[in-house]
Design an enzyme around this catalytic site. Structure first.
Site, PDB file in Angstrom:
ATOM      1  N   GLU A  88      33.919  24.480  44.153  1.00 21.23           N
ATOM      2  CA  GLU A  88      34.931  24.383  43.097  1.00 21.23           C
ATOM      3  C   GLU A  88      35.201  22.917  42.802  1.00 21.23           C
ATOM      4  O   GLU A  88      35.131  22.074  43.699  1.00 21.23           O
ATOM      5  CB  GLU A  88      36.226  25.082  43.566  1.00 21.23           C
ATOM      6  CG  GLU A  88      37.358  24.975  42.549  1.00 21.23           C
ATOM      7  CD  GLU A  88      38.542  25.886  42.855  1.00 21.23           C
ATOM      8  OE1 GLU A  88      38.537  26.571  43.888  1.00 21.23           O
ATOM      9  OE2 GLU A  88      39.483  25.895  42.025  1.00 21.23           O
ATOM     10  N   ASN A  93      40.636  28.594  41.112  1.00 17.32           N
ATOM     11  CA  ASN A  93      41.774  28.371  40.215  1.00 17.32           C
ATOM     12  C   ASN A  93      41.416  27.381  39.109  1.00 17.32           C
ATOM     13  O   ASN A  93      41.920  27.470  37.983  1.00 17.32           O
ATOM     14  CB  ASN A  93      42.975  27.842  41.006  1.00 17.32           C
ATOM     15  CG  ASN A  93      43.476  28.861  42.037  1.00 17.32           C
ATOM     16  OD1 ASN A  93      43.209  30.049  41.923  1.00 17.32           O
ATOM     17  ND2 ASN A  93      44.201  28.395  43.026  1.00 17.32           N
ATOM     18  N   GLU A 110      40.953  35.420  40.223  1.00 18.80           N
ATOM     19  CA  GLU A 110      42.286  35.758  40.769  1.00 18.80           C
ATOM     20  C   GLU A 110      43.333  35.958  39.678  1.00 18.80           C
ATOM     21  O   GLU A 110      44.414  35.357  39.722  1.00 18.80           O
ATOM     22  CB  GLU A 110      42.744  34.689  41.763  1.00 18.80           C
ATOM     23  CG  GLU A 110      41.900  34.661  43.011  1.00 18.80           C
ATOM     24  CD  GLU A 110      42.462  33.825  44.160  1.00 18.80           C
ATOM     25  OE1 GLU A 110      43.397  33.029  43.942  1.00 18.80           O
ATOM     26  OE2 GLU A 110      41.941  33.966  45.275  1.00 18.80           O
ATOM     27  N   TYR A 147      41.804  35.038  53.100  1.00 21.07           N
ATOM     28  CA  TYR A 147      41.853  33.858  53.965  1.00 21.07           C
ATOM     29  C   TYR A 147      42.768  34.187  55.139  1.00 21.07           C
ATOM     30  O   TYR A 147      43.765  34.889  54.974  1.00 21.07           O
ATOM     31  CB  TYR A 147      42.433  32.664  53.206  1.00 21.07           C
ATOM     32  CG  TYR A 147      41.560  32.179  52.069  1.00 21.07           C
ATOM     33  CD1 TYR A 147      40.471  31.354  52.308  1.00 21.07           C
ATOM     34  CD2 TYR A 147      41.837  32.541  50.752  1.00 21.07           C
ATOM     35  CE1 TYR A 147      39.673  30.889  51.259  1.00 21.07           C
ATOM     36  CE2 TYR A 147      41.037  32.091  49.701  1.00 21.07           C
ATOM     37  CZ  TYR A 147      39.963  31.259  49.968  1.00 21.07           C
ATOM     38  OH  TYR A 147      39.169  30.801  48.940  1.00 21.07           O
ATOM     39  N   GLU A 149      35.461  35.078  47.948  1.00 21.73           N
ATOM     40  CA  GLU A 149      36.171  34.004  48.649  1.00 21.73           C
ATOM     41  C   GLU A 149      36.603  34.557  49.996  1.00 21.73           C
ATOM     42  O   GLU A 149      37.353  35.539  50.049  1.00 21.73           O
ATOM     43  CB  GLU A 149      37.388  33.520  47.865  1.00 21.73           C
ATOM     44  CG  GLU A 149      37.035  32.720  46.639  1.00 21.73           C
ATOM     45  CD  GLU A 149      38.256  32.070  45.972  1.00 21.73           C
ATOM     46  OE1 GLU A 149      39.210  31.700  46.668  1.00 21.73           O
ATOM     47  OE2 GLU A 149      38.217  31.961  44.730  1.00 21.73           O
TER      48      GLU A 149
HETATM   49  O1  AHR Z   1      39.385  28.365  47.588  1.00 23.74           O
HETATM   50  C1  AHR Z   1      40.616  27.792  47.245  1.00 23.74           C
HETATM   51  C2  AHR Z   1      41.376  28.612  46.217  1.00 23.74           C
HETATM   52  O2  AHR Z   1      41.759  29.818  46.811  1.00 23.74           O
HETATM   53  C3  AHR Z   1      40.626  29.039  44.991  1.00 23.74           C
HETATM   54  O3  AHR Z   1      40.635  28.087  43.992  1.00 23.74           O
HETATM   55  C4  AHR Z   1      41.385  30.248  44.540  1.00 23.74           C
HETATM   56  O4  AHR Z   1      40.589  31.158  43.838  1.00 23.74           O
HETATM   57  C5  AHR Z   1      41.973  30.813  45.826  1.00 23.74           C
HETATM   58  O5  AHR Z   1      43.312  31.068  45.699  1.00 23.74           O
END
Ligand code: AHR
Length: 503
Positions: A27, A72, A173, A244, A292
């Protein structure tokens, strides 16, 4: 000492392992692109400004598909800013990360870099501040050979051959209030289906990913997937999952069981997709693009990293530069186990991210690049997990976690490659203080021998690789592994990740 028993039988197959499971994500965020993959002033930069040491490490990591340019970031991105003569490219505010985007790297440079690392491009379009037309425009620029304004622009920019990008993400997202253009599932579903239909008018064979929830903890989780798929089912191929994990309040028992949560997340999304399939009487099955996933000390971003000053828009600031320890890598390796376990429905995945930003590879400007602890389970799994995922029978004690309920002390997945006869077993011991004596029944595999047995473990589970000590943590042979009478015996140290191959 804990005892556990595992039975492997290559006749019981979950599904083929798609190489796209070993994808990653780049990113325009912090120092992932600038001062990460691209640093023209670096002594090891090539003629295009890409760091050769990073290219080598990405190749060693073994990443298949790479998602780009966000995240994002993509929800405010104008793709055309990043093509054409570099000195004419605008500098823009990046609202997602409160930074300045210089646009010195765009689609053409990134595609060139992908050729060098040998990975496939998965491109995300902006459905935050933009829509159908801009998605069509970038598709025309990227995939049409020539003879139209945008395809000719690409040719004029020096790229004769179209990129033929197969996988396209319809935004990012869009359920998150932090996302530019975030809306209700119905609003997003309508925009996504219109975009998908238009893109399919250009090329019906594109593989399209619609946004699922940003995490299983989102308030609309489940409902979001249902509504979005009701709108888009016939036009898309994948629904995305993002997850995450981080330890909360020192609760490492729960943290080590993060894959239990990932398993449930995947199974819930599969159930929702199949529910929509049933209602529609559809023959088609939607797969998951887990595009992700990682360990991310997200609370640190909120408390330390986040930039908010209206006068502060730095270029490539140090953002999300988490340093990963052994325990992080064990959880990480376990997340990979969860993805492989669901290979029948998770057919693409992207480790977020690749360089400097919550990444397996770190760099210092003008200085070295090194492997974080998470590098090792990814690289080895990508190399060894070939063929199909096998169903397993695991007998093992469990323990109670605060956040994920009961969790087995050991978690495991096995893969088998018919073409080579190789079987690989990936294991974690989640116990904080006890070894596990594991017996694997390999009798059905016949006369096998141990190819390799390697573990990631350290007496200090917080040990990490840093700029000053880049090789502190690495994989070590697990010398306890031995075969006897159709059984493999192996000791798994506490808080460890292990890969064994049998040939
Ligand atoms: O990977 C970091 C961020 O985590 C990404 O930009 C977003 O898609 C997610 O919230």
């Amino acid at each position: 000492m804990i005892s556990a028993h595992l039975t492997i039988d290559p006749h019981f197959v979950v599904g083929p392992i798609n190489r796209r499971l070993f994808g990653s994500f780049v990113e325009h965020l912090g120092r992932c692109v600038y001062d990460g993959i691209y640093e023209p002033g670096h002594p090891d930069a090539d003629e295009h400004g890409f760091r050769r040491d990073v290219i080598e490490l990405v190749r060693e990591l073994g990443v298949s598909t790479i998602r780009y340019p966000g995240g994002n970031f993509v929800s405010g991105y104008r793709w055309e800013d990043g093509v054409g003569p570099r000195d004419e490219r605008p500098r823009r505010l990046d609202l997602a990360w409160h930074s300045t985007e210089t646009n010195q790297v765009g689609l053409d440079e990134f595609a060139l870099w992908l050729d060098k690392v040998g990975s496939e491009l998965m491109y995300a379009v902006n459905l935050g501040t933009r829509g159908v037309q801009e998605a069509l425009d970038v598709l025309e620029y990227a995939n049409i050979r020539s003879g139209t304004e945008l395809s000719d622009q690409r040719v004029a920019n020096g790229v004769e051959e179209p990129y033929d990008i197969r996988m396209w993400c319809l935004g990012n997202e869009m359920d998150g209030p932090w996302q530019l253009g975030h809306g209700t599932p119905r609003e997003y579903g309508r925009l996504a289906v219109k975009t998908a239909r238009a893109m399919r008018q250009v090329d019906p064979s594109l593989e399209l990913v619609v946004c699922g929830s940003s995490s299983a903890q989102m308030p609309l989780f489940g409902e979001w997937e249902r509504v979005v798929l009701e709108e888009t089912y016939d036009e898309v191929d994948y629904i995305s999952c993002h997850a995450y994990y981080e330890p909360v309040g020192g609760d490492y028992g729960s943290f080590l069981a993060s894959a239990v949560n990932m398993d449930r997340f995947i199974e819930s999304v599969v159930a929702t997709a199949d529910h929509v399939k049933a209602i529609r009487g559809s023959e088609k099955t939607i797969d998951i693009s887990f595009d992700e996933w990682n360990v991310w000390y997200h609370s640190r971003y909120a408390e330390v990293d986040r930039i908010t000053d209206v006068n502060e828009w730095p270029v490539a600031p140090r953002l999300l530069e988490d340093s990963y320890s052994v325990v992080d890598a064990v959880v990480f390796g376990n997340l990979l186990i969860s993805l492989i376990r669901h290979a029948d429905r998770v057919t693409a995945a992207s480790l977020a991210q690749l360089v400097n930003v919550i990444a397996p590879i770190m760099t210092e400007p003008g200085g070295p690049a090194w492997r974080q602890t998470t590098f090792f389970p990814f690289a080895l799994t990508s190399r060894l997990a070939r063929g199909v995922t096998l169903e397993l029978k695991l007998d093992c004690p469990s323990y109670t976690t605060e956040r994920h309920g009961e969790a087995s002390v050991v978690d495991a997945v096995a893969t088998h490659d018919d073409s080579t006869g190789a079987t690989a077993v990936f294991l974690v011991n989640r116990s904080l203080d006890e070894e596990v004596e594991l017996v694997i029944d390999t009798s059905i595999l016949g006369d096998v021998s141990i190819g390799s047995a390697q573990s990631l473990h350290d007496d200090d589970m917080h040990a990490a690789n840093t700029l000053d000590a880049p090789d502190r943590v690495r994989l070590r042979p697990n010398d306890s592994a031995r075969l006897a009478d159709g059984e493999l015996h192996i000791t798994l140290p506490p808080v460890s990740w292990t890969a064994v191959t049998l040939g």
